[in-house]
Design a protein around this motif. Structure first.
Motif, PDB file in Angstrom:
ATOM      1  N   SER A  60      47.271  48.121  75.423  1.00  0.00           N
ATOM      2  CA  SER A  60      48.252  48.180  74.333  1.00  0.00           C
ATOM      3  C   SER A  60      49.560  47.491  74.699  1.00  0.00           C
ATOM      4  O   SER A  60      50.566  47.644  73.995  1.00  0.00           O
ATOM      5  N   ASP A  61      49.561  46.751  75.796  1.00  0.00           N
ATOM      6  CA  ASP A  61      50.751  46.039  76.275  1.00  0.00           C
ATOM      7  C   ASP A  61      51.891  46.975  76.634  1.00  0.00           C
ATOM      8  O   ASP A  61      53.071  46.633  76.499  1.00  0.00           O
ATOM      9  N   ILE A  62      51.554  48.174  77.092  1.00  0.00           N
ATOM     10  CA  ILE A  62      52.545  49.110  77.632  1.00  0.00           C
ATOM     11  C   ILE A  62      52.258  49.196  79.120  1.00  0.00           C
ATOM     12  O   ILE A  62      51.308  49.864  79.542  1.00  0.00           O
ATOM     13  N   ARG A  63      53.051  48.497  79.913  1.00  0.00           N
ATOM     14  CA  ARG A  63      52.698  48.317  81.316  1.00  0.00           C
ATOM     15  C   ARG A  63      53.807  48.718  82.281  1.00  0.00           C
ATOM     16  O   ARG A  63      53.781  48.344  83.448  1.00  0.00           O
ATOM     17  N   SER A  64      54.788  49.458  81.789  1.00  0.00           N
ATOM     18  CA  SER A  64      55.748  50.133  82.673  1.00  0.00           C
ATOM     19  C   SER A  64      55.334  51.593  82.690  1.00  0.00           C
ATOM     20  O   SER A  64      55.662  52.362  81.771  1.00  0.00           O
ATOM     21  N   ILE A  65      54.591  51.984  83.718  1.00  0.00           N
ATOM     22  CA  ILE A  65      53.912  53.281  83.721  1.00  0.00           C
ATOM     23  C   ILE A  65      54.271  54.051  84.984  1.00  0.00           C
ATOM     24  O   ILE A  65      54.079  53.564  86.109  1.00  0.00           O
TER      25      ILE A  65
END
Length: 451
Positions: A54-59
């Protein structure tokens, strides 16, 4: 993270500190998110893959209970390119301040990590659980959040009313705005547009960053530690808190035969086993193969599986598995498993590095069934199992009697596994439920010792 222009900047906290006590012995030496699943994954891989796709890659992965297995998996499988500083999967333990020695709950875990959010300055913050098997395009939930001008959005799964007592239930109005919460109610309030179903909370939340910060600071002052029990019920009375209908989420590449809105909480041995059965078959309920929405995991550098004669029916084989003149039905075998001639395996989940004996045996986790006309329970392979008047589980830990695994190597009256861990050779041998531990099928009155 720095998203494409015109898109909200989203970072994620993944709650990965669960003990998973109902999954013992699988969680005896690891946290629940680190438990293996399928032929090559860990449970945590599903939420991380959903966020990455989902292009959420600061995890940030918030850990607590026995985290080392999870930390090693993240190090090996989830190293993101160093070229992009805003793309990472980072493990975060409790901050161990004078006030907090561990996470007191989900809200307290994020509160202790507010400095990370302040450093990244996101527009939105996703707080997701790490205990579930599913696919989800989180960007569709982000779009719903923005279109409704929500302060908080809770992912909700429609469930039949007769199953609602197993979940935390969300009450909403016709527009989807949350009016209240019910914790495993005997009589759940149905969805406004569906009297046969109710909204169950999936434990996945999306917050506007400024609201999350102020809500957690207020919760800390009140002594509140949990999102589901404290923070969200209070916010629903004064702020715009919405339920996002997970059944409307469309993941690219999903096959027509797959169960729509597939989501499983694999929190017990029953649900864990049943979820494994869901990935078997020519048209599985949940197909792990989806090139448009892959499930990422470790990059195991081993050979492919080998079958040197045998009868296999509806089986998934992990890498480097060897099957020689054996019979296997409706089962999953993880990597580096050796099945010797004469072994018969049915309805089983076989963990890594197992070596089966050359005789009829069930290995790993297998559902047991009552013997007709008796009060005992035997497995489908007719070997001794848990004595119970109802369906039980055959999953026995091999007691080391004070001997460390290192000392035990090569000392058992059996054969070594492929990694050198001793496995017994008695009738009904069932070595290994997970990782580098051993399991042995025994009669309930029998004890096993290496001495």
């Amino acid at each position: 993270m720095l998203e494409r222009r015109g898109r909200e900047k989203v970072m994620a906290f993944v709650m990965a500190g669960g003990e998973g006590s109902r999954l013992r012995p699988l969680t005896a030496d690891r946290c629940k998110p680190a438990v293996p699943f399928g032929s090559r994954y860990r449970i945590v891989d599903f939420v991380l893959s959903n966020l990455a796709n989902s292009d959420i890659r600061s995890i940030y992965l918030l850990v607590q209970y026995k985290p080392q297995s999870l930390i090693e998996h993240i190090r090996k499988a989830w190293t993101v390119s160093a070229l992009f500083s805003e793309q990472f999967v980072t493990v975060v333990p409790p901050q161990m301040t004078q006030e907090h020695m561990q996470f007191g709950g989900t809200a307290d875990a994020v509160y202790q990590s507010l400095n990370l959010m302040n450093m990244r300055r996101p527009d939105l913050v996703a707080v997701f659980g790490a205990d579930h098997v599913y696919r989800m395009d989180v960007r569709q939930m982000v779009r719903f959040h923005c279109e409704n001008g929500a302060d908080v959005t809770v992912a909700a799964l429609p469930v039949p009313l007769d199953q609602a007592s197993n979940f935390g239930i969300i009450e909403t109005d016709a527009a989807g705005r949350i009016q209240g919460f019910q914790e495993k109610p005997a009589q759940a309030k149905p969805m406004p547009n569906d009297p046969q179903r109710a909204y169950a909370s999936m434990g996945n939340y999306l917050f506007s960053a400024d609201l999350l910060r102020s809500a957690l600071e207020e919760a800390h002052q009140r002594g509140e530690t949990d999102f589901g029990h404290h923070v969200l019920p209070r916010l629903s009375q004064t702020r715009r808190v919405f339920a996002y209908d997970f059944s409307t989420n469309v993941v690219p590449g999903t096959k027509p035969y797959e169960e729509a809105g597939y989501w499983r909480d694999v929190g017990t041995l029953d649900t864990y086993f049943e979820a494994h059965m869901d990935v078997l078959g020519i048209e599985p309920c949940f197909d792990a193969f989806n090139p448009q929405w892959p499930i990422y995991s470790s990059h195991y550098q081993g050979p492919t599986a080998r079958v040197i004669r045998g009868a296999l029916d509806n089986v998934l084989l992990g890498a480097a598995t060897i099957v020689s003149e054996a019979t296997i039905r409706n089962s999953l075998l993880r990597r580096e498993v050796v099945v010797e001639p004469g072994a018969v395996i049915e309805d089983c989940v076989i963990m890594d590095y197992v070596r089966s004996c050359g005789m009829r045996s069930s290995i790993g986790i297998t559902r047991s069934r009552p013997t007709p006309g008796s009060d005992t329970t035997t497995s489908r392979t007719a070997q001794p199992a848990i004595m119970s008047p109802k369906v039980g589980w055959s999953c026995f830990r091999w007691e080391m009697s004070g001997i460390t695994p290192a000392r035990a190597i090569g000392t058992a009256a059996g054969i070594p596994s492929r990694r050198g861990f001793p496995l017994a050779s008695a009738v009904g041998c069932t070595p290994c439920t997970f990782g580098r531990q051993s399991v042995h099928r025994v009669h309930p009155t029998q004890s096993i010792s290496l001495e």
